[in-house]
Design a protein around this motif. Structure first.
Motif, PDB file in Angstrom:
ATOM      1  N   GLN A  92       0.827  -1.212   0.000  1.00 57.70           N
ATOM      2  CA  GLN A  92       0.000   0.000   0.000  1.00 57.70           C
ATOM      3  C   GLN A  92       0.858   1.257   0.000  1.00 57.70           C
ATOM      4  N   LYS A  93       2.017   1.175   0.648  1.00 57.41           N
ATOM      5  CA  LYS A  93       2.919   2.320   0.713  1.00 57.41           C
ATOM      6  C   LYS A  93       3.636   2.543  -0.618  1.00 57.41           C
ATOM      7  N   ASP A  94       4.058   1.430  -1.254  1.00 50.61           N
ATOM      8  CA  ASP A  94       4.891   1.538  -2.460  1.00 50.61           C
ATOM      9  C   ASP A  94       4.098   1.559  -3.763  1.00 50.61           C
ATOM     10  N   ALA A  95       2.879   1.080  -3.748  1.00 52.21           N
ATOM     11  CA  ALA A  95       2.096   0.964  -4.977  1.00 52.21           C
ATOM     12  C   ALA A  95       1.863   2.306  -5.689  1.00 52.21           C
ATOM     13  N   PRO A  96       1.560   3.411  -4.978  1.00 52.31           N
ATOM     14  CA  PRO A  96       1.342   4.683  -5.685  1.00 52.31           C
ATOM     15  C   PRO A  96       2.528   5.090  -6.564  1.00 52.31           C
ATOM     16  N   ASP A 130      -5.889  -4.379 -15.701  1.00 53.68           N
ATOM     17  CA  ASP A 130      -6.248  -3.442 -14.631  1.00 53.68           C
ATOM     18  C   ASP A 130      -6.047  -4.020 -13.230  1.00 53.68           C
ATOM     19  N   SER A 131      -5.387  -5.159 -13.139  1.00 54.74           N
ATOM     20  CA  SER A 131      -5.144  -5.755 -11.821  1.00 54.74           C
ATOM     21  C   SER A 131      -3.746  -5.389 -11.326  1.00 54.74           C
ATOM     22  N   ASN A 132      -3.493  -5.667 -10.054  1.00 56.07           N
ATOM     23  CA  ASN A 132      -2.149  -5.426  -9.505  1.00 56.07           C
ATOM     24  C   ASN A 132      -1.110  -6.283 -10.214  1.00 56.07           C
TER      25      ASN A 132
END
Length: 255
Positions: A92-96, A130-132
């Motif tokens: 969650q921290k690195d995804a952006p 559109d997935s991770n």
């Protein structure tokens, strides 16, 4: 004998439990373990009264060994869950930043390769997911595409080093995503062992509960030591809420 030794000695028996015989705990497993340990302690004191009706000291010892094994199996599974939660936080921290790099690469390549239909088609394909998991693969494909077609990118002043960054980040974020997903799609061996260990403990614990509740059937408080306080409280809470709902319904009907 230590609980770790109990686990090591019982592992073959635990693994041998058939999948169709696996039971699932209706309460937090850690709490279940503590209740069974407390019941074992009581049963050791009550053993002279339990054995005349057919309960055996061997079964009590077996229950104690298996409960120790379950404690270790649960601790191992808890460690895995903690690692998975830590991975989720890091994702969650690195995804952006990952999505921003994808956007930056994609938009610059769209412009740099605007006169190359073949490369535009590749970018169209990359843009479909559109997935991770797609995002992780997009990083790799964009980085590779850029490295293999550097001249147009250099012509618009794009930093080619970002392509190598994308490839290395794809590997790192892919590993992180795998840790996040963990046993999302397949049963984790550690959880399977925990559930099988619980199933064995439940078999022996339920047997002890039956004997204890029979022997002390005329001593209600003592008999309750051979049942789950957690489940009793849950049932009491359910009855209380149900009664409140019925009373509220009656009041609404009257009004």
């Amino acid at each position: 004998m230590s609980e770790q030794q109990n686990y090591d000695d019982s592992l073959v028996e635990i693994k041998a439990v058939k999948n169709e015989n696996v039971k699932h705990c209706s309460m937090p497993v850690g709490m279940y373990i503590q209740e069974i340990k407390a019941m074992i302690h009581v049963a050791k004191e009550d053993l002279p009264l339990l054995t005349p009706v057919g309960y055996t000291a061997e079964n009590l010892t077996k229950l104690e060994v298996l409960t120790g094994a379950l404690s270790i199996a649960q601790a191992i599974w808890d460690t895995q869950l903690t690692a998975q939660k830590d991975a989720q936080k890091k994702w969650q921290k690195d995804a952006p930043a990952m999505f921003e790099l994808i956007r930056d690469l994609y938009e610059n390549m769209r412009f740099a390769y605007r006169k190359n239909d073949e490369l535009q088609e590749i970018l169209d394909e990359i843009n479909e997911g559109d997935s991770n998991a797609d995002a992780v693969m997009d990083l790799l494909r964009l980085g590779t595409l850029g490295n293999n077609n550097q001249e147009p990118l250099a012509g618009i002043g794009f930093d080619i080093a970002k392509c190598n960054t994308a490839i290395s980040e794809s590997e790192r974020m892919g590993a992180l995503l795998a840790e996040v997903n963990g046993s999302l799609y397949v049963d984790d061996d550690r959880k399977v062992i925990r559930d099988k260990a619980y199933s064995l403990v439940k078999q022996y614990a339920d047997d002890l509960k039956e004997y204890g509740q029979f022997v002390f059937r005329d001593e209600e408080e003592h008999a309750m030591l051979y049942s789950s306080k957690y489940l009793r409280n849950k049932k009491a809470e359910y009855r209380r809420k149900k009664k409140e709902e019925e009373e509220n319904t009656q009041e609404e009907t009257v009004s």
